[in-house]
Design an enzyme around this catalytic site. Structure first.
Site, mmCIF file in Angstrom:
data_model
loop_
_atom_site.group_PDB
_atom_site.id
_atom_site.type_symbol
_atom_site.label_atom_id
_atom_site.label_comp_id
_atom_site.label_asym_id
_atom_site.label_seq_id
_atom_site.Cartn_x
_atom_site.Cartn_y
_atom_site.Cartn_z
ATOM 1 N N ASP A 141 0.166 8.687 -0.504
ATOM 2 C CA ASP A 141 1.069 7.380 -1.519
ATOM 3 C C ASP A 141 0.868 6.498 -0.816
ATOM 4 O OD1 ASP A 141 2.742 6.654 -3.371
ATOM 5 O OD2 ASP A 141 4.068 6.131 -1.455
ATOM 6 N N ASP A 180 2.944 2.702 -1.819
ATOM 7 C CA ASP A 180 4.551 2.515 -1.912
ATOM 8 C C ASP A 180 4.948 2.623 -1.178
ATOM 9 O OD1 ASP A 180 3.111 0.971 -5.338
ATOM 10 O OD2 ASP A 180 3.542 -0.793 -3.182
HETATM 11 C C1 XBP Z 1 5.048 3.019 -6.311
HETATM 12 C C2 XBP Z 1 5.422 2.589 -8.489
HETATM 13 C C3 XBP Z 1 4.621 1.291 -8.596
HETATM 14 C C4 XBP Z 1 4.963 0.106 -7.595
HETATM 15 C C5 XBP Z 1 5.135 -1.313 -9.121
HETATM 16 O O1 XBP Z 1 3.914 3.808 -6.429
HETATM 17 O O2 XBP Z 1 6.073 3.086 -9.061
HETATM 18 O O3 XBP Z 1 4.991 1.674 -9.762
HETATM 19 O O4 XBP Z 1 6.684 0.256 -8.002
HETATM 20 O O5 XBP Z 1 3.392 -1.154 -8.729
HETATM 21 P P1 XBP Z 1 3.234 5.301 -5.239
HETATM 22 P P2 XBP Z 1 2.677 -1.699 -9.859
HETATM 23 O O6 XBP Z 1 4.546 5.278 -4.443
HETATM 24 O O7 XBP Z 1 3.114 6.000 -6.135
HETATM 25 O O8 XBP Z 1 2.790 4.362 -4.411
HETATM 26 O O9 XBP Z 1 4.058 -2.474 -11.586
HETATM 27 O O10 XBP Z 1 1.446 -1.795 -9.961
HETATM 28 O O11 XBP Z 1 3.511 -0.109 -11.338
HETATM 29 MG MG MG Z 2 6.405 6.042 -3.330
#
Ligand code: XBP
Ligand code: MG
Length: 269
Positions: free
Chosen positions: A22, A24
């Site tokens: 993953d 973020d």
């Molecule tokens: C986390 C999310 C993303 C980010 C924002 O992604 O939910 O939506 O918060 O990015 P993950 P965007 O944990 O799956 O990596 O604004 O580009 O959606």
């Molecule tokens: Mg994440």
């Protein structure tokens, strides 16, 4: 047979062929000081008096996807706002502006990789384990993060970068992990996922992946991680041991490939 060959044989008993990361909250702690700041900058740029505090953003993280999160905010926390006729186009414009601000923030080097990520990526790559990414965030954001932290061309470390709108249904739906495994040509029994949130855990589990490691962060530490093979504070570095929050690590104070192979074997028995 020499002991090393036996040991080698045992180590390779695991059919762990790929690790899906993953982004973020897992590769880097990007939400509080990254995405949230970029959303607020886009709102200000559009002349909106919307301000997502750290506390409010923690509630908004229940919904993955930036566009979906803006709509969730309007529906749940700002129902008085007079919505424009073409709401989808309005949200898409706001999100494009947000992504511009987020990429600038990431490219400035403002957000480093989490402890142990660089170490584990190098170790697994050197060992020939295939690497992939399965994330809800926008693809451009992934490339910016990888290049600003690991250097130009770092995206090539990953055979597949499954991100954002490449699938219709975002986490906790399984779609992004299914898409990534299809591109790798691997079944779920050969893959291990590393996540930070319950949405991410549920997405990997519902895609059939049984070995999921969760590294919590400030926003997700109190979430329900039932079903995770192991939950830790972070991957750890020598001198910066990880804390085991659920599961067990044999003879190690950090998460390395041996720990992941053991976890994978245990979860796929
Ligand atoms: C986390 C999310 C993303 C980010 C924002 O992604 O939910 O939506 O918060 O990015 P993950 P965007 O944990 O799956 O990596 O604004 O580009 O959606
Ligand atoms: Mg994440």
């Amino acid at each position: 047979m020499l002991k090393t060959e036996v040991t080698e044989g045992l180590v390779n008993m695991s059919d762990l062929k790929a690790i899906l990361f993953d982004v973020d909250g897992t590769l880097a702690d990007t939400e509080r000081s990254g995405h949230r700041i970029a959303f607020n900058a886009a709102f200000a740029e559009a002349g909106l008096d919307w301000e997502w505090s750290e506390e409010l953003y923690g509630k908004l993280l229940a919904v993955t996807g930036g566009k979906e999160r803006i709509l969730f905010y309007l529906n749940e926390f700002n129902t008085d706002y007079q919505r424009p006729m073409k709401l989808d186009a309005f949200i898409a414009d706001l999100h494009r502006a947000k992504t511009k601000h987020y990429k600038a923030l990431i490219s400035s080097g403002a957000i480093p990789l989490r402890s142990g990520i660089r170490r584990l990526l190098k170790e697994t790559k050197l060992a020939g384990v295939r690497l992939g990414i399965a994330t809800t965030t926008t693809p451009d954001n992934v490339f910016s993060l990888l290049e600003s932290t690991l250097g130009v061309g770092a995206a090539s470390w990953f055979e597949v970068i499954a991100a954002g709108d490449v699938v219709a249904a975002k986490k906790p739906a399984p779609d992004i992990y299914m898409w990534a495994m299809e591109k790798l040509g691997l079944g779920a029994g050969s893959c291990l996922a590393i996540e930070d949130s319950r949405n991410g855990l549920l997405s990997a589990l519902s895609a059939g992946i049984r070995s999921v490691l969760v590294t919590v962060n400030g926003y997700t530490e109190n979430e329900d991680f039932s079903g995770a093979g192991m939950v830790v504070s972070h991957l750890g570095e020598s001198g910066d041991p990880c804390r085991i929050l659920n599961g067990s690590i044999v003879e190690s104070t950090l998460v390395n490939l041996t720990v992941l192979r053991d976890l994978h074997d245990r979860c796929n028995k």
